[in-house]
Design a protein around this motif. Structure first.
Motif, PDB file in Angstrom:
ATOM      1  N   HIS A  66       0.815  -1.222   0.000  1.00 60.83           N
ATOM      2  CA  HIS A  66       0.000   0.000   0.000  1.00 60.83           C
ATOM      3  C   HIS A  66       0.844   1.265   0.000  1.00 60.83           C
ATOM      4  O   HIS A  66       0.334   2.354   0.242  1.00 60.83           O
ATOM      5  N   LEU A  67       2.131   1.130  -0.281  1.00 66.23           N
ATOM      6  CA  LEU A  67       3.023   2.278  -0.307  1.00 66.23           C
ATOM      7  C   LEU A  67       2.564   3.335  -1.301  1.00 66.23           C
ATOM      8  O   LEU A  67       2.626   4.527  -1.037  1.00 66.23           O
ATOM      9  N   TYR A  68       2.061   2.892  -2.441  1.00 63.13           N
ATOM     10  CA  TYR A  68       1.614   3.840  -3.456  1.00 63.13           C
ATOM     11  C   TYR A  68       0.481   4.720  -2.948  1.00 63.13           C
ATOM     12  O   TYR A  68       0.361   5.882  -3.346  1.00 63.13           O
ATOM     13  N   VAL A  69      -0.334   4.213  -2.037  1.00 61.61           N
ATOM     14  CA  VAL A  69      -1.417   5.004  -1.448  1.00 61.61           C
ATOM     15  C   VAL A  69      -0.833   6.098  -0.551  1.00 61.61           C
ATOM     16  O   VAL A  69      -1.247   7.259  -0.616  1.00 61.61           O
ATOM     17  N   VAL A  70       0.136   5.724   0.270  1.00 64.49           N
ATOM     18  CA  VAL A  70       0.792   6.697   1.151  1.00 64.49           C
ATOM     19  C   VAL A  70       1.477   7.774   0.320  1.00 64.49           C
ATOM     20  O   VAL A  70       1.371   8.965   0.619  1.00 64.49           O
ATOM     21  N   LEU A  71       2.169   7.366  -0.730  1.00 63.96           N
ATOM     22  CA  LEU A  71       2.834   8.334  -1.592  1.00 63.96           C
ATOM     23  C   LEU A  71       1.812   9.231  -2.295  1.00 63.96           C
ATOM     24  O   LEU A  71       2.056  10.417  -2.494  1.00 63.96           O
ATOM     25  N   GLY A  72       0.668   8.668  -2.645  1.00 64.17           N
ATOM     26  CA  GLY A  72      -0.406   9.463  -3.240  1.00 64.17           C
ATOM     27  C   GLY A  72      -0.910  10.525  -2.285  1.00 64.17           C
ATOM     28  O   GLY A  72      -1.240  11.647  -2.696  1.00 64.17           O
ATOM     29  N   LEU A 121       0.874  12.030  -0.262  1.00 66.68           N
ATOM     30  CA  LEU A 121       1.911  13.066  -0.271  1.00 66.68           C
ATOM     31  C   LEU A 121       1.876  13.887  -1.562  1.00 66.68           C
ATOM     32  O   LEU A 121       2.665  14.795  -1.743  1.00 66.68           O
ATOM     33  N   GLY A 122       0.959  13.502  -2.460  1.00 64.57           N
ATOM     34  CA  GLY A 122       0.818  14.229  -3.718  1.00 64.57           C
ATOM     35  C   GLY A 122       1.576  13.613  -4.880  1.00 64.57           C
ATOM     36  O   GLY A 122       1.629  14.187  -5.959  1.00 64.57           O
ATOM     37  N   TRP A 123       2.145  12.445  -4.681  1.00 65.58           N
ATOM     38  CA  TRP A 123       2.899  11.780  -5.738  1.00 65.58           C
ATOM     39  C   TRP A 123       1.960  10.864  -6.505  1.00 65.58           C
ATOM     40  O   TRP A 123       1.205  10.094  -5.912  1.00 65.58           O
ATOM     41  N   LYS A 124       2.028  10.886  -7.809  1.00 65.44           N
ATOM     42  CA  LYS A 124       1.238   9.975  -8.643  1.00 65.44           C
ATOM     43  C   LYS A 124       2.164   8.864  -9.107  1.00 65.44           C
ATOM     44  O   LYS A 124       3.017   9.073  -9.964  1.00 65.44           O
ATOM     45  N   VAL A 125       1.987   7.714  -8.510  1.00 61.93           N
ATOM     46  CA  VAL A 125       2.886   6.588  -8.797  1.00 61.93           C
ATOM     47  C   VAL A 125       2.088   5.294  -8.714  1.00 61.93           C
ATOM     48  O   VAL A 125       1.186   5.151  -7.892  1.00 61.93           O
ATOM     49  N   GLY A 126       2.429   4.362  -9.579  1.00 61.90           N
ATOM     50  CA  GLY A 126       1.775   3.057  -9.583  1.00 61.90           C
ATOM     51  C   GLY A 126       2.259   2.176  -8.446  1.00 61.90           C
ATOM     52  O   GLY A 126       3.303   2.416  -7.837  1.00 61.90           O
ATOM     53  N   LYS A 127       1.482   1.141  -8.206  1.00 57.04           N
ATOM     54  CA  LYS A 127       1.771   0.223  -7.102  1.00 57.04           C
ATOM     55  C   LYS A 127       3.137  -0.440  -7.245  1.00 57.04           C
ATOM     56  O   LYS A 127       3.952  -0.417  -6.313  1.00 57.04           O
ATOM     57  N   MET A 128       3.416  -1.031  -8.400  1.00 57.96           N
ATOM     58  CA  MET A 128       4.680  -1.742  -8.582  1.00 57.96           C
ATOM     59  C   MET A 128       5.862  -0.778  -8.658  1.00 57.96           C
ATOM     60  O   MET A 128       6.943  -1.093  -8.153  1.00 57.96           O
ATOM     61  N   ALA A 129       5.661   0.382  -9.244  1.00 55.54           N
ATOM     62  CA  ALA A 129       6.746   1.372  -9.319  1.00 55.54           C
ATOM     63  C   ALA A 129       7.143   1.821  -7.922  1.00 55.54           C
ATOM     64  O   ALA A 129       8.329   1.963  -7.622  1.00 55.54           O
ATOM     65  N   ALA A 130       6.161   2.040  -7.060  1.00 62.43           N
ATOM     66  CA  ALA A 130       6.435   2.457  -5.684  1.00 62.43           C
ATOM     67  C   ALA A 130       7.204   1.362  -4.944  1.00 62.43           C
ATOM     68  O   ALA A 130       8.205   1.638  -4.271  1.00 62.43           O
ATOM     69  N   LEU A 131       6.750   0.143  -5.077  1.00 60.71           N
ATOM     70  CA  LEU A 131       7.398  -0.990  -4.410  1.00 60.71           C
ATOM     71  C   LEU A 131       8.828  -1.183  -4.922  1.00 60.71           C
ATOM     72  O   LEU A 131       9.768  -1.344  -4.129  1.00 60.71           O
ATOM     73  N   ASP A 132       9.007  -1.148  -6.230  1.00 51.95           N
ATOM     74  CA  ASP A 132      10.332  -1.329  -6.812  1.00 51.95           C
ATOM     75  C   ASP A 132      11.296  -0.226  -6.378  1.00 51.95           C
ATOM     76  O   ASP A 132      12.451  -0.495  -6.045  1.00 51.95           O
TER      77      ASP A 132
END
Length: 85
Positions: free
Chosen positions: A37-43, A45-56
């Motif tokens: 769920h890292l991509y949700v936390v980053l979202g 923060l205003g970051w638009k990033v996909g789930k796998m990109a965030a994890l990688d």
């Protein structure tokens, strides 16, 4: 680029524990379900990033900062003048 953004935001707080083979934030293990769920936390923060990109990106950053707590402990002992061999 994303791993650089994470590094700028989190600084040296992200590391990879080689003994446990797990990523950490502030010395606390980051569990797999949290990473999913890292991509949700980053979202948030205003970051638009996909789930796998965030994890990688998170794992790449953590691996760049790999450490062994055993080695750190032994290094600490060696540098402590109060400890005699």
């Amino acid at each position: 680029e994303l791993s650089h953004m994470l590094a700028d935001h989190f600084g040296d707080r992200v590391r990879f524990n080689l003994v446990k083979s797990r990523p950490e934030l502030d010395g606390v293990e980051v569990k797999g379900d949290h990473l999913q769920h890292l991509y949700v936390v980053l979202g948030e923060l205003g970051w638009k990033v996909g789930k796998m990109a965030a994890l990688d990106a998170w794992m790449a950053l953590a691996h760049k900062r790999s450490y062994s707590p055993v080695v750190e402990y032994l290094d600490q002992l060696l540098s402590n003048e109060e400890v005699q061999p």
